[in-house]
Design a protein around this motif. Structure first.
Motif, PDB file in Angstrom:
ATOM      1  N   ALA A 147       0.876  -1.250  -0.019  1.00  0.00           N
ATOM      2  CA  ALA A 147      -0.093  -0.241   0.044  1.00  0.00           C
ATOM      3  C   ALA A 147       0.778   1.087  -0.110  1.00  0.00           C
ATOM      4  O   ALA A 147       2.006   1.249   0.205  1.00  0.00           O
ATOM      5  CB  ALA A 147      -0.946   0.049   1.127  1.00  0.00           C
ATOM      6  N   ASP A 148       0.246   2.430  -0.219  1.00  0.00           N
ATOM      7  CA  ASP A 148       1.200   3.557  -0.251  1.00  0.00           C
ATOM      8  C   ASP A 148       1.241   4.145   1.398  1.00  0.00           C
ATOM      9  O   ASP A 148       0.464   3.441   2.218  1.00  0.00           O
ATOM     10  CB  ASP A 148       0.572   4.771  -1.018  1.00  0.00           C
ATOM     11  N   GLU A 149       1.788   5.181   1.503  1.00  0.00           N
ATOM     12  CA  GLU A 149       2.086   5.640   2.826  1.00  0.00           C
ATOM     13  C   GLU A 149       0.850   6.073   3.823  1.00  0.00           C
ATOM     14  O   GLU A 149       0.915   6.206   4.861  1.00  0.00           O
ATOM     15  CB  GLU A 149       3.161   6.709   2.975  1.00  0.00           C
ATOM     16  N   ARG A 150      -0.098   6.591   3.094  1.00  0.00           N
ATOM     17  CA  ARG A 150      -1.397   7.230   3.557  1.00  0.00           C
ATOM     18  C   ARG A 150      -2.125   6.114   4.336  1.00  0.00           C
ATOM     19  O   ARG A 150      -2.287   5.018   3.815  1.00  0.00           O
ATOM     20  CB  ARG A 150      -2.100   7.783   2.630  1.00  0.00           C
ATOM     21  N   CYS A 177       9.058   3.829  -3.780  1.00  0.00           N
ATOM     22  CA  CYS A 177       9.165   5.323  -4.079  1.00  0.00           C
ATOM     23  C   CYS A 177       8.843   6.135  -2.501  1.00  0.00           C
ATOM     24  O   CYS A 177       7.765   5.688  -2.066  1.00  0.00           O
ATOM     25  CB  CYS A 177       8.257   5.874  -5.051  1.00  0.00           C
ATOM     26  N   ILE A 178       9.579   7.039  -2.218  1.00  0.00           N
ATOM     27  CA  ILE A 178       9.549   7.516  -0.638  1.00  0.00           C
ATOM     28  C   ILE A 178       9.166   8.984  -0.798  1.00  0.00           C
ATOM     29  O   ILE A 178       8.832   9.572   0.183  1.00  0.00           O
ATOM     30  CB  ILE A 178      10.909   7.363  -0.052  1.00  0.00           C
ATOM     31  N   ASP A 179       8.700   9.409  -2.169  1.00  0.00           N
ATOM     32  CA  ASP A 179       8.091  10.798  -2.080  1.00  0.00           C
ATOM     33  C   ASP A 179       6.752  10.734  -1.710  1.00  0.00           C
ATOM     34  O   ASP A 179       5.888   9.758  -1.987  1.00  0.00           O
ATOM     35  CB  ASP A 179       8.328  11.212  -3.587  1.00  0.00           C
ATOM     36  N   SER A 180       6.312  11.909  -1.328  1.00  0.00           N
ATOM     37  CA  SER A 180       4.823  12.155  -1.016  1.00  0.00           C
ATOM     38  C   SER A 180       4.021  12.828  -2.292  1.00  0.00           C
ATOM     39  O   SER A 180       3.624  13.917  -1.953  1.00  0.00           O
ATOM     40  CB  SER A 180       4.678  12.809   0.207  1.00  0.00           C
ATOM     41  N   ASN A 181       3.712  11.914  -3.169  1.00  0.00           N
ATOM     42  CA  ASN A 181       2.984  12.521  -4.306  1.00  0.00           C
ATOM     43  C   ASN A 181       2.378  11.304  -4.849  1.00  0.00           C
ATOM     44  O   ASN A 181       2.483  10.054  -4.829  1.00  0.00           O
ATOM     45  CB  ASN A 181       3.953  13.110  -5.225  1.00  0.00           C
ATOM     46  N   GLU A 182       1.232  11.701  -5.746  1.00  0.00           N
ATOM     47  CA  GLU A 182       0.369  10.611  -6.459  1.00  0.00           C
ATOM     48  C   GLU A 182       1.142   9.992  -7.188  1.00  0.00           C
ATOM     49  O   GLU A 182       0.911   8.496  -7.330  1.00  0.00           O
ATOM     50  CB  GLU A 182      -0.588  11.341  -7.362  1.00  0.00           C
ATOM     51  N   GLY A 183       2.230  10.086  -7.827  1.00  0.00           N
ATOM     52  CA  GLY A 183       3.135   9.249  -8.717  1.00  0.00           C
ATOM     53  C   GLY A 183       3.537   8.263  -8.130  1.00  0.00           C
ATOM     54  O   GLY A 183       3.906   7.004  -8.129  1.00  0.00           O
ATOM     55  N   CYS A 184       4.304   8.531  -6.638  1.00  0.00           N
ATOM     56  CA  CYS A 184       4.915   7.707  -5.873  1.00  0.00           C
ATOM     57  C   CYS A 184       4.061   6.691  -5.204  1.00  0.00           C
ATOM     58  O   CYS A 184       4.167   5.549  -5.309  1.00  0.00           O
ATOM     59  CB  CYS A 184       5.745   8.468  -4.816  1.00  0.00           C
ATOM     60  N   TRP A 185       2.766   7.258  -4.729  1.00  0.00           N
ATOM     61  CA  TRP A 185       1.766   6.248  -4.173  1.00  0.00           C
ATOM     62  C   TRP A 185       1.030   5.425  -5.265  1.00  0.00           C
ATOM     63  O   TRP A 185       1.016   4.306  -4.733  1.00  0.00           O
ATOM     64  CB  TRP A 185       0.833   7.287  -3.561  1.00  0.00           C
ATOM     65  N   ARG A 186       1.305   5.821  -6.586  1.00  0.00           N
ATOM     66  CA  ARG A 186       0.713   4.758  -7.415  1.00  0.00           C
ATOM     67  C   ARG A 186       1.575   3.444  -7.687  1.00  0.00           C
ATOM     68  O   ARG A 186       0.831   2.424  -7.740  1.00  0.00           O
ATOM     69  CB  ARG A 186       0.596   5.498  -8.914  1.00  0.00           C
ATOM     70  N   ILE A 187       2.702   3.913  -7.740  1.00  0.00           N
ATOM     71  CA  ILE A 187       3.834   2.647  -7.843  1.00  0.00           C
ATOM     72  C   ILE A 187       3.732   1.858  -6.627  1.00  0.00           C
ATOM     73  O   ILE A 187       4.320   0.682  -6.600  1.00  0.00           O
ATOM     74  CB  ILE A 187       5.089   2.857  -8.628  1.00  0.00           C
ATOM     75  N   GLY A 223       2.069  -4.082   3.450  1.00  0.00           N
ATOM     76  CA  GLY A 223       1.366  -2.810   3.680  1.00  0.00           C
ATOM     77  C   GLY A 223       2.174  -1.681   3.272  1.00  0.00           C
ATOM     78  O   GLY A 223       2.533  -1.589   2.084  1.00  0.00           O
ATOM     79  N   LYS A 224       2.412  -0.616   4.070  1.00  0.00           N
ATOM     80  CA  LYS A 224       3.385   0.492   3.410  1.00  0.00           C
ATOM     81  C   LYS A 224       4.674   0.357   4.017  1.00  0.00           C
ATOM     82  O   LYS A 224       5.463   1.275   3.688  1.00  0.00           O
ATOM     83  CB  LYS A 224       2.599   1.777   4.150  1.00  0.00           C
TER      84      LYS A 224
END
Length: 182
Positions: free
Chosen positions: A116-119, A162-172, A156-157
């Protein structure tokens, strides 16, 4: 067949040359036939051994090819929308190489790792990662892969690509990833 003709000619020549004058034509024929039979028997044993060796080598090449293919599929991933454990039709289609590999390599097993992403909370993302892995497992099973050959695991997360906090990173980071083993 060429080998047999050559062997027969050599044996016939050797037999005739070594035959004494008291040896009859029938004795020579019998001797030559015996020698040819022995040579054919030896040749067929050798060919059998070669055939066995060839089959063994072919099996080893097939196994190595499968391992190379598995290595190419390891870490292969499919991606999910935010807060979803359902794959889009495009991502389901992307599973084809994995499905085909597992269908033709019955000794291979796979661990599907859900991410999952970081959120979200750690617990929520571990559950979502597991649900994503289970969703992909069900697609594989629906396509003929035996369920006992598929394991699921959730990170999970905890292991982002990718560790940046943006949609592109969250997607992968919202993915299910494959670890194929023999």
């Amino acid at each position: 067949m060429k080998k047999l003709s050559i062997i027969a000619a050599l044996l016939l020549g050797a037999s005739v040359a070594s035959a004494q004058t008291t040896t009859t034509q029938e004795d020579i024929k019998a001797y030559v036939n015996d020698q040819i039979t022995d040579a054919v028997t030896q040749l067929s044993k050798t060919d059998g051994d070669l055939q066995t060796q060839i089959k063994t080598l072919e099996q080893q090449v097939a196994e190595l090819s499968a391992m190379v293919e598995a290595a190419n599929l390891n870490n292969f991933a499919v991606y999910f929308d935010s807060n979803s454990n359902t794959l889009s039709a495009e991502e389901v289609a992307n599973l084809t190489p994995v499905i085909e590999f597992l269908q033709k390599n019955a000794s291979a097993t796979v661990i599907i790792e859900g991410y999952a992403d970081e959120r979200g909370t750690r617990e929520y993302n571990l559950g979502l990662g597991k649900d994503r892995a289970e969703s992909v497992k069900q697609i594989l099973v629906n396509n003929g892969v035996v369920a006992d050959r598929i394991g699921v695991l959730s990170y999970g997360k905890e292991r982002p690509i990718c560790i940046d906090s943006n949609e592109g990173c969250w997607r992968i980071n919202r993915r299910a990833q494959f670890n194929i083993r023999f």
